[in-house]
Design an enzyme around this catalytic site. Structure first.
Site, PDB file in Angstrom:
ATOM      1  N   ASN A 116       0.823  -1.207   0.000  1.00 18.43           N
ATOM      2  CA  ASN A 116       0.000   0.000   0.000  1.00 18.43           C
ATOM      3  C   ASN A 116       0.862   1.264   0.000  1.00 18.43           C
ATOM      4  OD1 ASN A 116      -2.385   1.664   0.091  1.00 18.43           O
ATOM      5  ND2 ASN A 116      -3.444  -0.121   0.895  1.00 18.43           N
ATOM      6  N   ARG A 117       0.253   2.416   0.300  1.00 19.04           N
ATOM      7  CA  ARG A 117       0.930   3.687   0.046  1.00 19.04           C
ATOM      8  C   ARG A 117       1.576   4.298   1.288  1.00 19.04           C
ATOM      9  NH1 ARG A 117      -3.284   3.073  -3.295  1.00 19.04           N
ATOM     10  NH2 ARG A 117      -2.907   3.579  -5.475  1.00 19.04           N
ATOM     11  N   HIS A 142       3.403  -0.044  -2.701  1.00 16.62           N
ATOM     12  CA  HIS A 142       3.752  -1.468  -2.792  1.00 16.62           C
ATOM     13  C   HIS A 142       5.263  -1.727  -2.839  1.00 16.62           C
ATOM     14  CE1 HIS A 142      -0.408  -2.272  -2.992  1.00 16.62           C
ATOM     15  NE2 HIS A 142      -0.592  -2.310  -4.289  1.00 16.62           N
ATOM     16  N   HIS A 216      -1.209 -10.042  -3.558  1.00 16.26           N
ATOM     17  CA  HIS A 216      -1.985  -9.182  -4.445  1.00 16.26           C
ATOM     18  C   HIS A 216      -2.689  -9.956  -5.562  1.00 16.26           C
ATOM     19  CE1 HIS A 216      -3.229  -5.515  -6.413  1.00 16.26           C
ATOM     20  NE2 HIS A 216      -2.578  -4.778  -5.531  1.00 16.26           N
ATOM     21  N   TYR A 218      -5.554 -11.099  -7.944  1.00 18.47           N
ATOM     22  CA  TYR A 218      -6.821 -10.570  -8.452  1.00 18.47           C
ATOM     23  C   TYR A 218      -7.734 -11.770  -8.680  1.00 18.47           C
ATOM     24  CZ  TYR A 218      -4.683  -6.060  -9.863  1.00 18.47           C
ATOM     25  OH  TYR A 218      -4.059  -4.836  -9.900  1.00 18.47           O
ATOM     26  N   ASP A 289     -11.208   1.164  -3.323  1.00 16.41           N
ATOM     27  CA  ASP A 289      -9.752   1.036  -3.247  1.00 16.41           C
ATOM     28  C   ASP A 289      -9.389   1.509  -1.837  1.00 16.41           C
ATOM     29  OD1 ASP A 289      -7.110   0.693  -3.794  1.00 16.41           O
ATOM     30  OD2 ASP A 289      -7.072   1.954  -5.593  1.00 16.41           O
ATOM     31  N   GLN A 327      -7.391  -4.353   2.339  1.00 15.17           N
ATOM     32  CA  GLN A 327      -7.659  -3.407   1.265  1.00 15.17           C
ATOM     33  C   GLN A 327      -8.555  -4.110   0.258  1.00 15.17           C
ATOM     34  OE1 GLN A 327      -6.196  -0.260   1.055  1.00 15.17           O
ATOM     35  NE2 GLN A 327      -6.600   0.377  -1.043  1.00 15.17           N
ATOM     36  N   GLU A 355      -6.517  -7.496  -0.034  1.00 20.24           N
ATOM     37  CA  GLU A 355      -5.133  -7.486   0.432  1.00 20.24           C
ATOM     38  C   GLU A 355      -5.119  -7.313   1.940  1.00 20.24           C
ATOM     39  OE1 GLU A 355      -3.303  -4.294  -2.079  1.00 20.24           O
ATOM     40  OE2 GLU A 355      -5.230  -4.551  -3.075  1.00 20.24           O
TER      41      GLU A 355
HETATM   42  C1  BGC Z   1      -4.000  -0.323  -4.846  1.00 17.61           C
HETATM   43  C2  BGC Z   1      -4.517   0.267  -6.129  1.00 17.61           C
HETATM   44  C3  BGC Z   1      -3.553  -0.062  -7.200  1.00 17.61           C
HETATM   45  C4  BGC Z   1      -3.453  -1.563  -7.287  1.00 17.61           C
HETATM   46  C5  BGC Z   1      -2.496  -2.024  -8.336  1.00 17.61           C
HETATM   47  C6  BGC Z   1      -3.947  -1.792  -5.023  1.00 17.61           C
HETATM   48  O1  BGC Z   1      -3.461  -2.380  -3.876  1.00 17.61           O
HETATM   49  O2  BGC Z   1      -4.755   0.037  -3.737  1.00 17.61           O
HETATM   50  O3  BGC Z   1      -4.666   1.645  -6.001  1.00 17.61           O
HETATM   51  O4  BGC Z   1      -3.934   0.463  -8.417  1.00 17.61           O
HETATM   52  O5  BGC Z   1      -3.040  -2.068  -6.060  1.00 17.61           O
HETATM   53  O6  BGC Z   1      -1.332  -1.337  -8.253  1.00 17.61           O
END
Ligand code: BGC
Length: 392
Positions: A116-117, A142, A216, A218, A289, A327, A355
């Protein structure tokens, strides 16, 4: 306990630790019969710099198959049955290594050192300021430019009473992407005969550093990434979430979900409120998100974090975790520019991620659970993805 096969004393200890942790699972999912699955290891390609990448294929007693590779610890595919017994691949990704190297929005990857950020890539620790690589607008995302998703992990496959699996290890050097200290990380994937994929994270450091590892993948439980996930029904065990600013950095507030599109306390179709642009949080995320604050009801250890039901195939996914947050990302940045496995074009919201994690930007929010790991401490975290089907 009976060890079916073991490769080293360390792995026996690991399996023992995994068994002890299993005792924390709900009684209905406990099982002590020996695993009957298989694990195989094959070459998967070579990176532009010449490093070899290998593929580990885990198969359980019911034919569920998980393929993961040493590049990024990436889960390439998960084949699971629908309610008629038909096996389909329920995760997004590419057929070959090349796709992952060229362009991947973290498909299936292990994310670290901090998932995350982190706002503007900056934080202060023990009186010192650190500047991390910024790779998402003004922010660090990330783990940075070359995060744990883009390195080749060492791998050791195993078969134990808990299941079949692979232990990935990676040492992140002092200063990696701007982070302090040498971090030794270990991530174990175990596929059990109870149809669970168990992800165990472990790390140690020689200097204080933030750590927040996650996975991560999907998911698209309808199979083969052929349509959007808006009809999937989702439950998240969270009374609150962490609202964000327009760059997806938490404001620091812990806000109730009640009365908002973020209320997933009961199974609700992902798409039913996703375009409520009048909701500022939905607008900031371009959909979902956001980090949800899991309701642990005072219990330590594994807690049920989320449930997903795909009504047409009957596939279900339950997520349990020791983490305080998850997340929920509804694939808003997928836009049809990626052609994935078997030529399928991944359009807007064709996959979602759950996540499990500590909250975003934690190093800058003293009111969030800490992500700081100190020398002498052990970082341990577990997430379980459980696969099943439901009848109409
Ligand atoms: C983030 C998104 C991002 C994605 C792929 C997610 O964990 O929250 O904002 O675009 O990852 O990078």
């Amino acid at each position: 306990m009976t060890m079916v096969r073991h490769r080293s004393a360390a792995l026996v200890l690991l399996a023992l630790a995994a068994q002890r942790a299993c005792a924390a699972r709900p009684a209905a999912t406990r099982d002590h019969s020996p695993a009957t699955g298989r694990v195989t290891r094959t070459p998967f390609g070579t990176l532009p710099d010449g490093q070899a990448v290998e593929l580990l294929t885990l198969t359980n007693a019911h034919g569920i198959e998980v393929r993961a590779m040493t590049y990024g610890g990436i889960i390439l595919s998960v084949r699971a049955p629908d309610r008629t017994g038909r096996l389909d691949d329920i995760v997004l990704g590419y057929d070959s290594l090349e796709g992952y190297v060229r362009k991947s929005p973290y498909f299936g990857a292990i994310v670290g050192r901090v998932g995350n950020r982190i706002a503007r890539g900056r934080f202060t620790l023990d009186g010192r300021s650190y500047a991390l690589a910024t790779n998402n607008g003004p922010n660090h995302l990330h783990g940075g430019i070359v995060g744990f998703d883009k390195v080749v992990w060492a791998a050791q496959e195993f078969r134990s009473d808990s299941g079949v699996g692979v232990v990935f290890t990676h040492t992140s050097p002092d200063g990696d992407e701007g982070y302090p200290g040498t971090l030794r990380a270990r991530v174990t994937y175990t596929l059990t005969d109870r149809d669970e994929l168990v992800v165990d994270y472990h790390a140690t450091t020689d200097r204080a550093t933030p750590v927040n590892l996650t996975q991560h993948t999907y998911w698209n439980l309808a199979g083969d990434g052929r349509r959007d996930v808006l009809g999937h029904e989702l439950m998240i065990a969270a009374d609150s979430f962490t609202p964000v600013d327009s760059t997806l950095i938490p404001t620091g507030e812990i806000a109730p979900v009640a009365g908002t599109p973020f209320d997933f306390r009961e199974l609700t179709p992902i798409g039913s409120r996703i375009d409520r642009r009048d909701d500022q949080q939905i607008a900031h995320g371009g959909g979902y998100d956001h980090n949800f604050v899991l309701d642990r009801r005072g219990a330590a250890g594994l807690a049920h974090a989320a449930r997903v039901v795909e009504p047409t195939t009957g596939r279900t996914l339950d997520v349990y975790t020791t983490e305080p947050g998850v997340q929920f990302y509804s694939g808003n940045f997928l836009d049809g520019s990626i052609t994935g496995k078997q030529g399928h074009v991944y359009q807007h919201r064709f996959g979602f991620a759950l996540e499990t994690q500590h909250f975003p930007d934690s190093p800058n929010h003293p009111n969030f659970p800490t992500t700081i790991l100190h020398p002498g401490e052990e970082y341990r975290s577990r997430t379980v993805f459980a696969f099943a089907v439901t009848r109409p």
